[in-house]
Motif scaffolding. Structure first.
Motif, PDB file in Angstrom:
ATOM      1  N   TRP A   1       0.836  -1.194   0.000  1.00  0.00           N
ATOM      2  CA  TRP A   1       0.000   0.000   0.000  1.00  0.00           C
ATOM      3  C   TRP A   1       0.874   1.248   0.000  1.00  0.00           C
ATOM      4  CZ3 TRP A   1      -5.415   0.761   0.303  1.00  0.00           C
ATOM      5  CH2 TRP A   1      -6.139  -0.406   0.074  1.00  0.00           C
ATOM      6  N   PRO A   2       0.369   2.355  -0.561  1.00  0.00           N
ATOM      7  CA  PRO A   2       1.179   3.569  -0.665  1.00  0.00           C
ATOM      8  C   PRO A   2       1.386   4.233   0.691  1.00  0.00           C
ATOM      9  CG  PRO A   2      -1.041   4.008  -1.393  1.00  0.00           C
ATOM     10  CD  PRO A   2      -0.964   2.533  -1.132  1.00  0.00           C
ATOM     11  N   ASP A   3       2.345   5.140   0.733  1.00  0.00           N
ATOM     12  CA  ASP A   3       2.669   5.834   1.975  1.00  0.00           C
ATOM     13  C   ASP A   3       1.586   6.831   2.392  1.00  0.00           C
ATOM     14  OD1 ASP A   3       5.209   4.585   2.300  1.00  0.00           O
ATOM     15  OD2 ASP A   3       5.955   5.855   0.678  1.00  0.00           O
TER      16      ASP A   3
ATOM     17  N   GLY B   1     -10.194  12.921  -2.431  1.00  0.00           N
ATOM     18  CA  GLY B   1     -10.641  14.215  -2.893  1.00  0.00           C
ATOM     19  C   GLY B   1     -12.145  14.336  -2.757  1.00  0.00           C
ATOM     20  N   PRO B   2     -12.695  15.497  -3.126  1.00  0.00           N
ATOM     21  CA  PRO B   2     -14.139  15.674  -3.091  1.00  0.00           C
ATOM     22  C   PRO B   2     -14.829  14.572  -3.905  1.00  0.00           C
ATOM     23  CG  PRO B   2     -13.044  17.752  -3.546  1.00  0.00           C
ATOM     24  CD  PRO B   2     -11.994  16.688  -3.600  1.00  0.00           C
ATOM     25  N   GLY B   3     -15.912  14.071  -3.399  1.00  0.00           N
ATOM     26  CA  GLY B   3     -16.617  12.988  -4.075  1.00  0.00           C
ATOM     27  C   GLY B   3     -16.042  11.625  -3.720  1.00  0.00           C
ATOM     28  N   GLY B   4     -15.012  11.577  -2.859  1.00  0.00           N
ATOM     29  CA  GLY B   4     -14.454  10.315  -2.404  1.00  0.00           C
ATOM     30  C   GLY B   4     -13.458   9.669  -3.336  1.00  0.00           C
ATOM     31  N   ARG B   5     -12.939  10.424  -4.295  1.00  0.00           N
ATOM     32  CA  ARG B   5     -11.971   9.833  -5.226  1.00  0.00           C
ATOM     33  C   ARG B   5     -10.633   9.598  -4.545  1.00  0.00           C
ATOM     34  NH1 ARG B   5      -9.653  11.680 -11.036  1.00  0.00           N
ATOM     35  NH2 ARG B   5      -8.883   9.626 -11.573  1.00  0.00           N
ATOM     36  N   LEU B   6     -10.134   8.370  -4.656  1.00  0.00           N
ATOM     37  CA  LEU B   6      -8.872   7.969  -4.046  1.00  0.00           C
ATOM     38  C   LEU B   6      -7.688   8.462  -4.870  1.00  0.00           C
ATOM     39  CD1 LEU B   6      -7.142   6.128  -2.124  1.00  0.00           C
ATOM     40  CD2 LEU B   6      -7.568   4.290  -3.763  1.00  0.00           C
ATOM     41  N   HIS B   7      -6.650   8.909  -4.173  1.00  0.00           N
ATOM     42  CA  HIS B   7      -5.367   9.268  -4.766  1.00  0.00           C
ATOM     43  C   HIS B   7      -4.294   8.585  -3.929  1.00  0.00           C
ATOM     44  CE1 HIS B   7      -8.048  12.414  -6.159  1.00  0.00           C
ATOM     45  NE2 HIS B   7      -7.171  12.721  -7.093  1.00  0.00           N
ATOM     46  N   ALA B   8      -3.292   7.990  -4.559  1.00  0.00           N
ATOM     47  CA  ALA B   8      -2.266   7.245  -3.846  1.00  0.00           C
ATOM     48  C   ALA B   8      -0.892   7.857  -4.112  1.00  0.00           C
ATOM     49  CB  ALA B   8      -2.288   5.787  -4.289  1.00  0.00           C
ATOM     50  N   LEU B   9      -0.129   8.055  -3.041  1.00  0.00           N
ATOM     51  CA  LEU B   9       1.184   8.680  -3.147  1.00  0.00           C
ATOM     52  C   LEU B   9       2.222   7.784  -2.474  1.00  0.00           C
ATOM     53  CD1 LEU B   9       2.946  11.149  -3.876  1.00  0.00           C
ATOM     54  CD2 LEU B   9       2.255  12.144  -1.685  1.00  0.00           C
ATOM     55  N   GLU B  10       3.150   7.272  -3.258  1.00  0.00           N
ATOM     56  CA  GLU B  10       4.257   6.452  -2.757  1.00  0.00           C
ATOM     57  C   GLU B  10       5.514   7.299  -2.789  1.00  0.00           C
ATOM     58  OE1 GLU B  10       6.554   3.577  -1.237  1.00  0.00           O
ATOM     59  OE2 GLU B  10       4.381   3.432  -1.422  1.00  0.00           O
ATOM     60  N   LEU B  11       6.242   7.319  -1.690  1.00  0.00           N
ATOM     61  CA  LEU B  11       7.474   8.094  -1.602  1.00  0.00           C
ATOM     62  C   LEU B  11       8.662   7.156  -1.506  1.00  0.00           C
ATOM     63  CD1 LEU B  11       6.299  10.802   0.938  1.00  0.00           C
ATOM     64  CD2 LEU B  11       6.287  10.920  -1.546  1.00  0.00           C
ATOM     65  N   LYS B  12       9.746   7.543  -2.143  1.00  0.00           N
ATOM     66  CA  LYS B  12      10.965   6.744  -2.131  1.00  0.00           C
ATOM     67  C   LYS B  12      12.152   7.631  -1.807  1.00  0.00           C
ATOM     68  CE  LYS B  12       9.471   2.740  -3.024  1.00  0.00           C
ATOM     69  NZ  LYS B  12       9.514   1.816  -1.903  1.00  0.00           N
ATOM     70  N   ARG B  13      13.151   7.012  -1.202  1.00  0.00           N
ATOM     71  CA  ARG B  13      14.437   7.671  -1.030  1.00  0.00           C
ATOM     72  C   ARG B  13      15.031   7.836  -2.426  1.00  0.00           C
ATOM     73  NH1 ARG B  13      18.865   5.513   3.272  1.00  0.00           N
ATOM     74  NH2 ARG B  13      20.291   7.260   3.065  1.00  0.00           N
TER      75      ARG B  13
ATOM     76  N   PRO C   1      -5.557   7.980  -9.533  1.00  0.00           N
ATOM     77  CA  PRO C   1      -4.297   8.700  -9.639  1.00  0.00           C
ATOM     78  C   PRO C   1      -3.260   8.142  -8.656  1.00  0.00           C
ATOM     79  CG  PRO C   1      -6.124  10.237  -9.580  1.00  0.00           C
ATOM     80  CD  PRO C   1      -6.678   8.881  -9.251  1.00  0.00           C
ATOM     81  N   PHE C   2      -2.084   7.814  -9.170  1.00  0.00           N
ATOM     82  CA  PHE C   2      -1.005   7.237  -8.372  1.00  0.00           C
ATOM     83  C   PHE C   2       0.286   7.933  -8.747  1.00  0.00           C
ATOM     84  CE2 PHE C   2       1.079   3.910  -6.005  1.00  0.00           C
ATOM     85  CZ  PHE C   2       2.334   3.858  -6.554  1.00  0.00           C
ATOM     86  N   ALA C   3       1.101   8.249  -7.743  1.00  0.00           N
ATOM     87  CA  ALA C   3       2.405   8.856  -7.995  1.00  0.00           C
ATOM     88  C   ALA C   3       3.441   8.190  -7.110  1.00  0.00           C
ATOM     89  CB  ALA C   3       2.356  10.357  -7.723  1.00  0.00           C
ATOM     90  N   CYS C   4       4.602   7.900  -7.692  1.00  0.00           N
ATOM     91  CA  CYS C   4       5.756   7.408  -6.951  1.00  0.00           C
ATOM     92  C   CYS C   4       6.869   8.425  -7.171  1.00  0.00           C
ATOM     93  CB  CYS C   4       6.183   6.030  -7.448  1.00  0.00           C
ATOM     94  SG  CYS C   4       7.699   5.440  -6.676  1.00  0.00           S
ATOM     95  N   LEU C   5       7.247   9.134  -6.095  1.00  0.00           N
ATOM     96  CA  LEU C   5       8.178  10.250  -6.236  1.00  0.00           C
ATOM     97  C   LEU C   5       9.239  10.229  -5.152  1.00  0.00           C
ATOM     98  CD1 LEU C   5       5.415  12.881  -6.988  1.00  0.00           C
ATOM     99  CD2 LEU C   5       7.011  11.895  -8.629  1.00  0.00           C
ATOM    100  N   ASP C   6      10.351  10.925  -5.423  1.00  0.00           N
ATOM    101  CA  ASP C   6      11.439  10.959  -4.455  1.00  0.00           C
ATOM    102  C   ASP C   6      11.925  12.378  -4.159  1.00  0.00           C
ATOM    103  OD1 ASP C   6      12.795  11.643  -6.754  1.00  0.00           O
ATOM    104  OD2 ASP C   6      14.072   9.876  -6.783  1.00  0.00           O
TER     105      ASP C   6
END
Length: 163
Positions: A76-78, A83-95, A117-122
């Motif tokens: 699972w993401p970090d 958002g409004p309307g219950g829309r899920l957004h997932a954000l994964e963070l990495k070193r 919407p999913f983002a994996c960022l460092d």
């Protein structure tokens, strides 16, 4: 009179080498987590709900077994944001330079197949751009791109490459 032996200027033996700047280690991932949480506490739009999902730390084996029995799953993401309307957004963070686990890759693929919407960022700047583009921040950024923003929706860290 005995001649004193002088110390060599370059004591290393063999072929001289150019000076190399020592590598600065990348900050720990938890530093980025705290920075994102601080920004969300201060700048998140009031219509948004978010939480950090602390499932990836090293734990006492008894605590880990208890959490697993309670339903905590790998991958699972970090950060989970709604958002409004219950829309899920997932954000994964990495070193910096980190790559996703197989379970995280599977979750990212599920998000993509479901239109989540999913983002994996460092990098904090990239995170702020993603949050702004999702509409999660009260005051959207005026700059909607960053050098590595192309990694946001289809992250290169899934394949272990840097953008």
């Amino acid at each position: 009179m005995t001649r004193q032996r002088s110390l060599p200027l370059f004591p290393s033996r063999g072929k001289p080498q150019a000076y190399r700047q020592p590598k600065v280690p990348a900050p720990k991932e938890s530093v980025l987590h705290r920075a994102v949480a601080d920004h969300l506490r201060t700048f998140a739009h009031p219509d948004w709900r978010w939480s950090h999902f602390p499932a990836g730390e090293k734990r006492d084996p008894r605590t880990a077994a208890k959490l697993k029995a309670m339903g905590v799953q790998k991958g699972w993401p970090d950060f989970i944001l709604f958002g409004p309307g219950g829309r899920l957004h997932a954000l994964e963070l990495k070193r910096r330079g980190g790559v996703m686990t197989d379970e995280q890759k599977s979750f990212a693929a599920w998000c993509q197949s479901q239109g989540v919407p999913f983002a994996c960022l460092d990098d904090l700047r990239d995170v702020l751009v993603a949050l702004s583009n999702w509409g999660a921040l009260k005051n959207p950024l005026t700059c909607f791109s960053s050098p590595s923003y192309d990694r946001v929706l289809n992250p290169a860290c899934i394949n272990g490459r840097r953008g």
